[in-house]
Motif scaffolding. Sequence first.
Motif, PDB file in Angstrom:
ATOM      1  N   ASP A 144      53.437  12.790   6.940  1.00 30.30           N
ATOM      2  CA  ASP A 144      53.234  11.465   6.344  1.00 30.30           C
ATOM      3  C   ASP A 144      53.623  11.453   4.876  1.00 30.30           C
ATOM      4  O   ASP A 144      54.245  10.500   4.395  1.00 30.30           O
ATOM      5  N   GLU A 145      53.269  12.485   4.154  1.00 30.17           N
ATOM      6  CA  GLU A 145      53.627  12.575   2.735  1.00 30.17           C
ATOM      7  C   GLU A 145      55.135  12.656   2.572  1.00 30.17           C
ATOM      8  O   GLU A 145      55.720  11.989   1.716  1.00 30.17           O
ATOM      9  N   LEU A 146      55.768  13.466   3.388  1.00 28.85           N
ATOM     10  CA  LEU A 146      57.220  13.625   3.327  1.00 28.85           C
ATOM     11  C   LEU A 146      57.911  12.290   3.603  1.00 28.85           C
ATOM     12  O   LEU A 146      58.840  11.908   2.883  1.00 28.85           O
ATOM     13  N   ILE A 147      57.439  11.573   4.592  1.00 31.24           N
ATOM     14  CA  ILE A 147      58.013  10.265   4.913  1.00 31.24           C
ATOM     15  C   ILE A 147      57.817   9.298   3.746  1.00 31.24           C
ATOM     16  O   ILE A 147      58.735   8.584   3.353  1.00 31.24           O
ATOM     17  N   ARG A 148      56.615   9.297   3.161  1.00 28.23           N
ATOM     18  CA  ARG A 148      56.312   8.390   2.052  1.00 28.23           C
ATOM     19  C   ARG A 148      57.221   8.661   0.848  1.00 28.23           C
ATOM     20  O   ARG A 148      57.685   7.743   0.195  1.00 28.23           O
TER      21      ARG A 148
END
Length: 114
Positions: free
Chosen positions: A79-83
Amino acid sequence: MKHSVNRPPTPEADAADAHGNDELTLREIINIKLVESGEKENLMELVRDRLVECGWKDEMNALCREYVRKKGRNDVTVDELIRVITPKGRASVPDGVKAELLQKIRSFIVSAAR
């Protein structure tokens, strides 16, 4: 409303849902027609192919690897990587790819209106 797996819902869509607005927008109607006809999948495949051809996919892969390397493999969530990567990815889609997709959608709308 069903949201794309690859793209988070837009704030406008969330606001319409929150207000109980049952009317479909033109964007939603076009999306429904694209899905029903199978053209959406064709367009998605076209975009995927174009992004691979122009090196965009490799560029995004390198950005992800660099970010994970900096943060540490165990300290990064998907999720962090996508954000973090999504805004860079959207901003770096070549104009030619966007123009081709827009032209295909316009052609679809014109042919569907007949």
